[in-house]
Design an enzyme around this catalytic site. Sequence first.
Site, PDB file in Angstrom:
ATOM      1  N   GLY A   1     -10.683 112.963 -27.642  1.00 46.99           N
ATOM      2  CA  GLY A   1     -11.381 112.081 -28.575  1.00 46.99           C
ATOM      3  C   GLY A   1     -12.557 111.376 -27.935  1.00 46.99           C
ATOM      4  O   GLY A   1     -12.794 111.464 -26.732  1.00 46.99           O
TER       5      GLY A   1
ATOM      6  N   GLY B   1     -14.095 108.864 -26.199  1.00 44.22           N
ATOM      7  CA  GLY B   1     -13.677 107.751 -25.356  1.00 44.22           C
ATOM      8  C   GLY B   1     -14.786 106.787 -25.015  1.00 44.22           C
ATOM      9  O   GLY B   1     -14.519 105.671 -24.548  1.00 44.22           O
TER      10      GLY B   1
ATOM     11  N   ASP C   1     -13.768 102.623 -19.381  1.00 42.86           N
ATOM     12  CA  ASP C   1     -14.470 101.433 -19.866  1.00 42.86           C
ATOM     13  C   ASP C   1     -15.361 101.716 -21.071  1.00 42.86           C
ATOM     14  O   ASP C   1     -15.939 100.803 -21.663  1.00 42.86           O
ATOM     15  CB  ASP C   1     -15.295 100.789 -18.746  1.00 42.86           C
ATOM     16  CG  ASP C   1     -16.372 101.712 -18.183  1.00 42.86           C
ATOM     17  OD1 ASP C   1     -16.645 102.785 -18.772  1.00 42.86           O
ATOM     18  OD2 ASP C   1     -16.957 101.353 -17.135  1.00 42.86           O
ATOM     19  N   GLY C   2     -15.491 102.998 -21.441  1.00 43.72           N
ATOM     20  CA  GLY C   2     -16.288 103.340 -22.612  1.00 43.72           C
ATOM     21  C   GLY C   2     -17.784 103.235 -22.409  1.00 43.72           C
ATOM     22  O   GLY C   2     -18.546 103.374 -23.373  1.00 43.72           O
TER      23      GLY C   2
ATOM     24  N   ARG D   1     -27.402 110.066 -29.563  1.00 42.00           N
ATOM     25  CA  ARG D   1     -27.371 111.517 -29.719  1.00 42.00           C
ATOM     26  C   ARG D   1     -27.385 111.884 -31.200  1.00 42.00           C
ATOM     27  O   ARG D   1     -26.710 111.269 -32.016  1.00 42.00           O
ATOM     28  CB  ARG D   1     -26.126 112.098 -29.047  1.00 42.00           C
ATOM     29  CG  ARG D   1     -26.009 113.608 -29.210  1.00 42.00           C
ATOM     30  CD  ARG D   1     -25.050 114.208 -28.202  1.00 42.00           C
ATOM     31  NE  ARG D   1     -23.665 113.833 -28.427  1.00 42.00           N
ATOM     32  CZ  ARG D   1     -22.664 114.138 -27.589  1.00 42.00           C
ATOM     33  NH1 ARG D   1     -22.922 114.793 -26.466  1.00 42.00           N
ATOM     34  NH2 ARG D   1     -21.424 113.772 -27.857  1.00 42.00           N
TER      35      ARG D   1
ATOM     36  N   ASP E   1     -13.342 121.390 -25.973  1.00 41.22           N
ATOM     37  CA  ASP E   1     -13.889 120.193 -26.614  1.00 41.22           C
ATOM     38  C   ASP E   1     -15.397 120.101 -26.431  1.00 41.22           C
ATOM     39  O   ASP E   1     -16.038 119.219 -27.014  1.00 41.22           O
ATOM     40  CB  ASP E   1     -13.212 118.928 -26.082  1.00 41.22           C
ATOM     41  CG  ASP E   1     -13.318 118.792 -24.576  1.00 41.22           C
ATOM     42  OD1 ASP E   1     -12.792 119.677 -23.870  1.00 41.22           O
ATOM     43  OD2 ASP E   1     -13.928 117.818 -24.097  1.00 41.22           O
ATOM     44  N   ASN E   2     -15.968 121.012 -25.664  1.00 45.99           N
ATOM     45  CA  ASN E   2     -17.421 121.072 -25.487  1.00 45.99           C
ATOM     46  C   ASN E   2     -18.030 122.307 -26.142  1.00 45.99           C
ATOM     47  O   ASN E   2     -19.152 122.688 -25.804  1.00 45.99           O
ATOM     48  CB  ASN E   2     -17.792 121.051 -23.999  1.00 45.99           C
ATOM     49  CG  ASN E   2     -17.516 119.709 -23.357  1.00 45.99           C
ATOM     50  OD1 ASN E   2     -17.496 118.689 -24.034  1.00 45.99           O
ATOM     51  ND2 ASN E   2     -17.297 119.705 -22.052  1.00 45.99           N
TER      52      ASN E   2
END
Length: 481
Positions: free
Chosen positions: A88, A90, A123-124, A174, A246-247
Amino acid sequence: MSLHIPFEARYAALPDRFHAQLAPTPVSAPGLIKVNHRLARELGLDPAALESPEGVAMLAGNAVPEGAVPIAQAYAGHQFGGWNPQLGDGRAILLGELRHADGALRDVQLKGSGPTPFSRMGDGRAGLGPVLREYILSEAMHALGVPTTRALAAVTTGERVLREQVLPGAVFTRVASSHLRVGTFQFFAARDDLDALETLCDFARARHDPEAETALDLLRGVIARQADLIARWMGLGFIHGVMNTDNMTISGETIDYGPCAFMEAYHPDTVYSSIDRHGRYAYRNQPEIAVWNLAQLATALLPLIDADQDRAIEVATEAVHGFADLYQSAWLDVFRAKLGLATAREEDAKLAHGLLRLMAEAGVDFTLAFRGLAEGQEVARKLYAQPEIFDAWARDWRARLAEEGVDAETLTARLTSANPAFIPRNHRVEQAIQAGMAGDFAPFHTLVAVLERPFDDQPEHAAYMAPARPEEAVRETFCGT
């Protein structure tokens, strides 16, 4: 000047298990690095408004525009072949969708916008280096004609992030046709959530394959787009470096530029990524890995393809096996263009592979070898330690061109339009990042401007064509997350 942004919230309208709704975490002192004026206008946005204090606050995550419903998306994935059921967003938050000038919707996402329920103890946040890298690489790929996510903006945060060292923080905006990944489908398939899988399939078909009527049609569309994408990568000597499921996008766009690199000295086994210790994602392996990833997508879609599992497996396997022919056709199209050929002959693959073999044996720079074809045989042959070996290949090439009756001017135009003079060379990217870390963004702005015109002669920037000197060479790249 106004900051009216007509966001839609299509993905946010899906059920709660598709995402987590939350606002970006504000930062202390946002500062503008760059706004992509052309892309902003294509999205119906006012670049000057984005560059205003109000706009920079939005780009940093300090203000959520009216109409936006910020969310972090759920997905899973195979990472270097190992299954992770819970990944997900993050450190990224989707603000919503905007209508592009071409009529299609585009996602607008903030990367580095703070922790989410998917952060997995992170930490995002994003460091400045990865933000500058993704801006440079994604816009360069767009200019090179490769389907890719785009860079709308980059801002500093006035804060620090702790990685292996303390780094300046930044947020990257993005833009993507969508952020649907193979791993998005895997997330729901792994949970046997057929309702969610059907909802996701419907969403993906409406977004990317409006003429597709079934899950099998969607699968075939993704396979075709990925075959074309990987062929384009191969034609540029591009190594993604982290082709996890996931990419891999459903849209067929390149996404996530962490440890990617462009080859200089050509060798098919080249690897740059520091975390790819066994060469899983080496240059030559990219088509094979694409098939592996697509097989995972097919597996996730099986319950929607046919209620009879054996029948579903049969037709899905057939679709995935179709990648090989689609890829080979796309690869030949790419390399025929790189050789200045406008027609197809059976021997063209042998001609292309013959040149690549010579390049590998001599360690010739990938980009200069092909661009050199447009500059005449004397220029091209000097790239090889044994020019006479190139001469033998060039005789066959010239004979093939003679079949087309192409004149010199037309040939030069073909070659220069298919073979870039400028790519984001790894050492130039690193120099721009290091200067930016020290507070000087001039090298970043210059590099971005040069790479907007990769096929043009730019004598004033000729130095950007050159491979790295030994002391400049970047032999290893890092995810930088």
